[in-house]
Scaffold this motif. Structure first.
Motif, PDB file in Angstrom:
ATOM      1  N   ASP A  41      31.848  37.373  35.695  1.00  0.00           N
ATOM      2  CA  ASP A  41      30.399  37.385  35.500  1.00  0.00           C
ATOM      3  C   ASP A  41      29.893  36.040  34.992  1.00  0.00           C
ATOM      4  N   ASN A  75      30.490  35.522  39.953  1.00  0.00           N
ATOM      5  CA  ASN A  75      30.490  36.479  41.063  1.00  0.00           C
ATOM      6  C   ASN A  75      30.968  35.888  42.385  1.00  0.00           C
ATOM      7  N   THR A 175      26.100  45.867  46.729  1.00  0.00           N
ATOM      8  CA  THR A 175      26.553  45.443  45.399  1.00  0.00           C
ATOM      9  C   THR A 175      25.732  46.113  44.296  1.00  0.00           C
ATOM     10  N   GLU A 176      24.444  46.307  44.540  1.00  0.00           N
ATOM     11  CA  GLU A 176      23.618  47.012  43.554  1.00  0.00           C
ATOM     12  C   GLU A 176      24.081  48.458  43.409  1.00  0.00           C
ATOM     13  N   ASN A 179      27.350  48.565  41.358  1.00  0.00           N
ATOM     14  CA  ASN A 179      27.159  48.342  39.925  1.00  0.00           C
ATOM     15  C   ASN A 179      26.454  49.512  39.240  1.00  0.00           C
ATOM     16  N   LEU A 182      29.528  52.645  38.966  1.00  0.00           N
ATOM     17  CA  LEU A 182      30.912  52.364  38.607  1.00  0.00           C
ATOM     18  C   LEU A 182      31.556  53.487  37.801  1.00  0.00           C
ATOM     19  N   CYS A 221      34.818  44.871  40.044  1.00  0.00           N
ATOM     20  CA  CYS A 221      33.604  45.075  39.246  1.00  0.00           C
ATOM     21  C   CYS A 221      33.890  45.973  38.044  1.00  0.00           C
ATOM     22  N   ARG A 225      33.186  45.223  34.117  1.00  0.00           N
ATOM     23  CA  ARG A 225      32.428  46.167  33.287  1.00  0.00           C
ATOM     24  C   ARG A 225      33.226  46.522  32.030  1.00  0.00           C
TER      25      ARG A 225
END
Length: 277
Positions: A41, A75, A175-176, A179, A182, A221, A225
């Protein structure tokens, strides 16, 4: 790094500092392992102190020899294979996008989609000395980083093919969705539906654009997180569940593989080190 790798604390260390939005520093010596495709990130700024580091992105392959500085934007999917099996030593500083934008707005606009290698002997020596500690005042580190990002604007980098507006749209949607989901199971069919493609076409298109399969991307991802959760003081078990890992051994294996350290090492290093100012 293979799942059987067992980095030790004397070979890999991780520390987080109470300034520059939680600057993190990962240091490794006599390192032999591969880093598979992964992402961060943050901006990762690697000082190659011995041997050589290879960085492979979807666009190209770069080699940073000892004394070089490798810079990878947030990213960006990339791998660090050990091509010749020899050990190498490095220190990586992880800088938040907000900090880099503050230091150099032009650099954040320029360095968005690929890694670069910089040859700046003076800055390399000064940053290496800072990382070895005891640390100079924060303002001195800021001055060094400002010089580094100014230098990054002077490079001539290969032109990159920009995705079309349509490609940007479906990638952004996928990708949205990833995220936002998850914590739950993410299925390939659902991702294909979000992209507006057949399962087969989506799988091929995603891998072409990202260099990994959709489910590999989901796990990457999840590791990022989990890192954020650990930084907030969550337990390892809590961070694993928050990121969608429901098997602790599975979580440990992925975290080690994509980060080079265990969740326990990361958690210990995330407790702010004392400022030496």
């Amino acid at each position: 790094m293979t799942s059987s790798s067992k980095p030790t604390k004397d070979r890999v260390t991780y520390l987080r500092h109470p300034f520059l939005d939680g600057l993190s520093v990962l240091t490794a010596s006599a390192y032999h392992e591969d880093f598979p495709v992964h992402l961060h990130d943050e901006y990762s700024l690697t000082l190659v102190q011995s041997g050589r580091e290879t960085t492979v992105t979807p666009q190209r392959e770069l080699t940073a020899l000892s004394g070089s500085i490798s810079l990878t934007p947030p990213n960006v999917l990339h791998a660090n294979p050990n091509r010749n099996g020899s050990s190498y030593g490095f220190t990586t500083l992880y800088l938040s996008p907000d900090v880099v934008h503050y230091l150099s707005p032009k650099a954040t606009a320029r360095l968005r989609e690929d890694s670069v290698v910089l040859q700046e002997p003076h800055l390399f020596a000064a940053l290496t000395a800072w990382a070895a500690g005891p640390h100079a005042p924060e303002r001195e580190l800021i001055a060094l980083l400002e010089q580094l990002f100014r230098s990054s604007l002077n490079g001539n980098y290969p032109a990159q093919d920009s995705p079309s507006a349509t490609e940007k749209s479906w990638l952004a949607n996928v990708t949205e969705y990833v995220n936002q989901n998850l914590e739950d199971r993410v299925y390939l069919d659902d991702l294909a539906t979000v992209a507006g493609m057949s399962r087969y076409h989506f799988l091929r298109s995603f891998r072409r654009e990202k260099g990994v399969t959709p489910l590999q991307y989901v796990n990457l991802c999840r590791v990022e997180r989990a890192k954020k959760s650990l930084m907030r003081g969550n337990s390892i078990t809590g961070a694993a569940h928050e990121a969608g890992f429901y098997d602790q051994s599975h979580f440990h294996r992925f975290f080690l593989r994509f980060s080079g350290i265990t969740p326990g090492q990361f958690l210990a290093g995330s407790n702010f080190v004392q400022d030496h100012h």
